[in-house]
Write a protein that holds these residues in place. Structure first.
Motif, PDB file in Angstrom:
ATOM      1  N   SER A 153     -39.974 -32.127  48.228  1.00 37.33           N
ATOM      2  CA  SER A 153     -38.425 -32.404  48.689  1.00 37.33           C
ATOM      3  C   SER A 153     -38.922 -33.378  49.596  1.00 37.33           C
ATOM      4  CB  SER A 153     -38.308 -30.799  49.850  1.00 37.33           C
ATOM      5  OG  SER A 153     -39.162 -30.884  50.854  1.00 37.33           O
ATOM      6  N   GLU A 154     -37.017 -33.450  49.495  1.00 37.17           N
ATOM      7  CA  GLU A 154     -36.280 -34.826  50.522  1.00 37.17           C
ATOM      8  C   GLU A 154     -35.348 -34.361  51.654  1.00 37.17           C
ATOM      9  OE1 GLU A 154     -37.328 -38.211  52.283  1.00 37.17           O
ATOM     10  OE2 GLU A 154     -37.875 -38.113  50.136  1.00 37.17           O
ATOM     11  N   PRO A 155     -35.792 -34.389  53.379  1.00 40.72           N
ATOM     12  CA  PRO A 155     -36.948 -35.160  53.723  1.00 40.72           C
ATOM     13  C   PRO A 155     -37.855 -33.559  52.793  1.00 40.72           C
ATOM     14  CG  PRO A 155     -35.325 -34.430  54.993  1.00 40.72           C
ATOM     15  CD  PRO A 155     -35.094 -34.148  54.110  1.00 40.72           C
ATOM     16  N   LYS A 156     -39.206 -34.076  53.555  1.00 37.61           N
ATOM     17  CA  LYS A 156     -40.437 -33.173  52.829  1.00 37.61           C
ATOM     18  C   LYS A 156     -40.277 -31.797  53.916  1.00 37.61           C
ATOM     19  CE  LYS A 156     -43.236 -37.209  50.848  1.00 37.61           C
ATOM     20  NZ  LYS A 156     -43.058 -37.326  50.142  1.00 37.61           N
ATOM     21  N   GLY A 157     -41.294 -30.902  52.831  1.00 33.82           N
ATOM     22  CA  GLY A 157     -41.193 -29.444  54.286  1.00 33.82           C
ATOM     23  C   GLY A 157     -40.290 -28.969  54.650  1.00 33.82           C
ATOM     24  N   GLN A 210     -44.889 -41.035  61.349  1.00 38.50           N
ATOM     25  CA  GLN A 210     -44.194 -40.328  62.745  1.00 38.50           C
ATOM     26  C   GLN A 210     -43.359 -39.242  62.189  1.00 38.50           C
ATOM     27  OE1 GLN A 210     -42.954 -44.394  64.647  1.00 38.50           O
ATOM     28  NE2 GLN A 210     -40.974 -43.097  65.543  1.00 38.50           N
ATOM     29  N   ASN A 211     -43.055 -39.026  61.134  1.00 34.36           N
ATOM     30  CA  ASN A 211     -41.854 -38.268  60.790  1.00 34.36           C
ATOM     31  C   ASN A 211     -42.651 -36.729  60.847  1.00 34.36           C
ATOM     32  OD1 ASN A 211     -42.617 -39.044  58.547  1.00 34.36           O
ATOM     33  ND2 ASN A 211     -40.308 -39.400  57.771  1.00 34.36           N
ATOM     34  N   THR A 212     -43.762 -37.024  60.201  1.00 34.44           N
ATOM     35  CA  THR A 212     -44.386 -35.776  60.169  1.00 34.44           C
ATOM     36  C   THR A 212     -44.547 -34.719  61.582  1.00 34.44           C
ATOM     37  OG1 THR A 212     -45.212 -36.318  57.973  1.00 34.44           O
ATOM     38  CG2 THR A 212     -45.906 -34.440  58.716  1.00 34.44           C
TER      39      THR A 212
HETATM   40  C1  LIG Z   1     -40.623 -39.169  56.068  1.00 37.67           C
HETATM   41  O1  LIG Z   1     -39.474 -40.687  55.032  1.00 37.67           O
HETATM   42  C2  LIG Z   1     -40.431 -41.112  54.304  1.00 37.67           C
HETATM   43  C3  LIG Z   1     -39.694 -42.107  54.087  1.00 37.67           C
HETATM   44  O2  LIG Z   1     -37.935 -42.009  54.394  1.00 37.67           O
HETATM   45  C4  LIG Z   1     -39.301 -39.255  53.723  1.00 37.67           C
HETATM   46  O3  LIG Z   1     -39.945 -40.059  52.333  1.00 37.67           O
HETATM   47  C5  LIG Z   1     -40.117 -38.455  53.809  1.00 37.67           C
HETATM   48  O4  LIG Z   1     -39.476 -37.235  53.276  1.00 37.67           O
HETATM   49  C6  LIG Z   1     -40.281 -38.001  55.560  1.00 37.67           C
HETATM   50  N1  LIG Z   1     -40.562 -36.957  55.757  1.00 37.67           N
HETATM   51  C7  LIG Z   1     -39.562 -36.206  56.893  1.00 37.67           C
HETATM   52  C8  LIG Z   1     -41.258 -35.020  57.297  1.00 37.67           C
HETATM   53  O5  LIG Z   1     -38.746 -36.297  57.167  1.00 37.67           O
END
Ligand SMILES: *[C@@H]1O[C@H](CO)[C@@H](O)[C@H](O)[C@H]1NC(C)=O
Ligand SMILES: *[C@@H]1O[C@H](CO)[C@@H](O)[C@H](O)[C@H]1NC(C)=O
Ligand SMILES: *[C@@H]1O[C@H](CO)[C@@H](O)[C@H](O)[C@H]1NC(C)=O
Length: 613
Positions: free
Chosen positions: A103-107, A132-134
């Motif tokens: 998924s985008e964003p992941k999770g 960092q974003n995780t």
């Molecule tokens: C973190 O950033 C990456 C690259 O932009 C993106 O693919 C991913 O979904 C983001 N993960 C989260 C948990 O937001």
């Protein structure tokens, strides 16, 4: 592009059973019963996004919705006796399955599904902290979703809003169980991890336990049980340190550890009143633990408690057995809602999209390496030579290196879906290379990566510990190198490991192959009686020679040394040992820009694995 027949069937199937519609039905097998006590636990760890369960493996085919129903019934069963039940998860909930990664964003889907379970205590794994974003998603979503129950004894994070360094979650908590009145002080640890992004700070466990707050917590006299949940192997210097620190102050208070990270089933006895349970990986296992004979607020005199463990195979057959229910009485409305949320999420992510059909099973550690059935031999012989080519280096031969840990799961004969792609290769790393390396030196680099123990020592102090080279299960095995821990007490054997060991002879033919765990309490831990599965060691890295267009059978003078980018710290050190004098910061470049191991694999499967119509 076409969809698997199972998704079409799912529209026709009635909703009598839970599980995902495309999951295989569980196979009846002989089961061992649970032994309940005053205080009971269910434990998951290293789920890595497998909330849909294992669609192709009957033994692990229940989904998170079934687990929600199971926990509900188990809690009711405990409460009917006046006992308590606590649900624990010890991290690495992210990365490793299309439901999380695609998924985008992941999770975004897994966060919603996960929070449907009532979890009493959870902690962070290392995978929550690589990016960092995780970790920010963890801080802003998962911690609030489980407010009060998420603990982070040794992790701080820079708050993305205020830029202040703050605890990821509370350090510890004290609570009293609802029915028995058992007074518990609980912690949530992560092992001494160094590969996190710089927006989090992981304090080594050995330092955290000297902090005032920890020292005060373990000096509390009104405690019936210390509960240590953590993303930490149960046989580790970190848990040994915590055990000793508590025992120095409280010589007889019972301690229950829950751990993970090594992806194995294991149970450790630290002393007669202190035990640790590790509950596998990928939603294959729900760990069950009970403790009987604890003191309580109402009855505080010391007792001699007894501890019991079982590893429950995550399938409906086991769930029905342990709850005494059946297909009609087992599913709860909430559990069914969660199963249907998972199904909708999988559909939205096109996880059943078929990319090709595998002609046979390919195994990571169930088949010898090298061999016809080894996934690594397949990568070396077929995938890599046919796909590793950078247009700008088209006339140059290459030697490609991949660490075996980059592959995360087996491939089963039959349809290879979008889900399988992420399951086998979830990581986002690409390739880098050093040009024109003498062939013999390049081969030496691989040799060093596979043979030299020094590489690991040096690499771990320089940050390479962020990527174990091999699959995590193998870390649990006695290594060729002695485990160095001169401080370790003799009370536990740090090297003893408990995954499936190759055994032969005594298995009955009707048993289903699966976990046959040997741990500190013996051989009766698995709820399901299985026949054993072989486990073969694999090297740290595999290599594939990719000839240039004009190459005959003669060996080239030089090659491009190509490697997966996240093992660069190891390759740097191995290169030094092999006598290759390059500055990786300056001399290494991206190979096949925009490509990752996952996209490379996908292209190969689409081209080579046609399905018979
Ligand atoms: C973190 O950033 C990456 C690259 O932009 C993106 O693919 C991913 O979904 C983001 N993960 C989260 C948990 O937001
Ligand atoms: C983390 O590293 C980045 C770039 O490498 C830097 O800009 C940033 O200031 C660092 N953050 C912290 C909190 O140290
Ligand atoms: C199940 O989902 C429906 C529709 O989203 C909702 O109305 C209902 O309250 C849910 N039931 C339970 C028990 O979660």
């Amino acid at each position: 592009m076409f969809y698997s027949s199972s998704i079409l069937l799912s529209y026709l199937a009635t909703a009598a059973l839970a599980s995902q519609p495309s999951a295989s039905d569980p196979i009846p097998a002989p089961l061992r019963d649970l032994k309940w006590g005053q205080l009971n636990f269910l434990h998951t760890t290293d789920t890595h996004g497998w909330l849909a369960g294992h669609l192709q493996e009957p033994s692990y085919s229940a989904d998170w919705g079934d687990y929600v129903s199971f926990a509900t019934h188990m809690r009711e069963k405990a409460e009917a006796q006046g006992w308590d039940l606590l649900v624990i998860d010890t991290g690495d909930r992210v990365e490793g399955n299309g439901l999380y990664d695609s998924s985008e964003p992941k999770g975004i889907y897994t966060a919603e599904i996960l929070k449907q379970q009532h979890i009493d205590l959870l902690s962070s794994g290392n995978h929550e902290l690589y990016k960092q974003n995780t970790s920010e998603a963890e801080f802003l979503t998962t911690v609030p979703n489980f407010r009060g129950n998420y603990l982070a004894s040794n992790i701080d994070i820079y708050d993305p809003q205020t830029q202040q360094l703050v605890p990821l979650a509370p350090r510890y908590k004290k609570f009293t169980t609802k029915n028995q009145g058992i007074r518990i002080v609980a912690f949530g640890f992560l092992f001494d991890f160094t590969g996190n992004a710089n927006n989090t700070v992981v304090q080594p466990v050995e330092e955290t336990i000297k902090e005032d707050w920890f020292q005060e917590a373990i000096r509390d006299k009104e405690v019936d049980l210390f509960l240590v949940a953590g993303h930490v192997p149960v046989r580790s210097k970190e848990y040994l340190a915590i055990f000793k620190e508590i025992r120095n102050i409280r010589w007889d208070t019972p301690i229950q550890f829950f751990g993970g990270h090594w992806h194995i089933r294991d149970y450790v006895k630290y002393d007669t009143q202190a035990y640790g349970l590790a509950s596998g990986r990928f939603m294959e296992t729900v760990g069950f633990m009970s403790i009987d004979g604890l003191s309580t607020a109402a009855n505080p005199s010391p007792k001699t408690p007894s501890f019991n463990r079982k590893y429950i195979d995550n399938n409906l057959f086991s769930y029905y057995h342990h709850t005494g229910l059946n297909a009609d009485t087992f599913p709860t409305a909430h559990g069914q809602n969660v199963s249907s949320l998972i199904e909708k999420s999988r559909r939205a992510l096109h996880l059943d999209l078929v990319h090709g059909c595998a002609p046979k099973d390919l195994w990571m550690t169930r088949a010898k390496y090298p061999s016809e059935d080894s996934i690594y031999s397949w990568l070396e012989k077929e995938v890599l030579p046919g796909s590793v080519h950078d247009a700008s280096r088209a006339d140059k031969p290459a030697l490609a290196i991949i660490n075996t840990g980059a592959i995360r799961f087996d491939i089963f004969k039959g349809q290879f879906t979008q889900d399988d792609l992420y399951i086998v290769s979830p990581f986002t790393s690409g390739f880098r290379y050093v040009k024109d390396v003498p062939y013999s030196v390049a081969q030496k680099v691989v040799e060093v990566l596979n043979k030299q123990p020094q590489v690991f020592t040096e690499a771990s102090s320089s940050g390479a510990q962020r990527v174990p080279l091999t699959p995590p299960e193998q870390l649990a095995f006695p290594r060729d190198v002695e485990y160095e821990d001169s401080n370790a007490a003799a009370s536990i054997d740090l090297r003893k490991a408990a995954p499936q060991v190759p055994l032969s002879g005594d298995s009955k033919p009707e048993l289903v192959p699966g976990y046959t765990t040997h741990d500190d309490a013996g051989n009766d831990g698995d709820d399901t009686v299985h026949s054993p599965i072989s486990f073969y060691r694999v090297p740290n890295c595999i290599q594939a020679f990719v000839p240039g267009p004009s190459e005959g059978s003669s060996e080239p003078e030089t090659v491009d040394l190509v490697y997966i980018d996240f093992i660069e710290p190891y390759v740097t050190i191995a290169a030094k040992f092999a006598g290759l004098d390059v500055d990786f910061q300056k001399d290494a470049e991206v190979y096949m820009p925009g490509e990752t191991l996952t996209s490379t694999l996908l292209r190969w499967v689409q081209k080579n694995w046609e399905c018979e119509q």
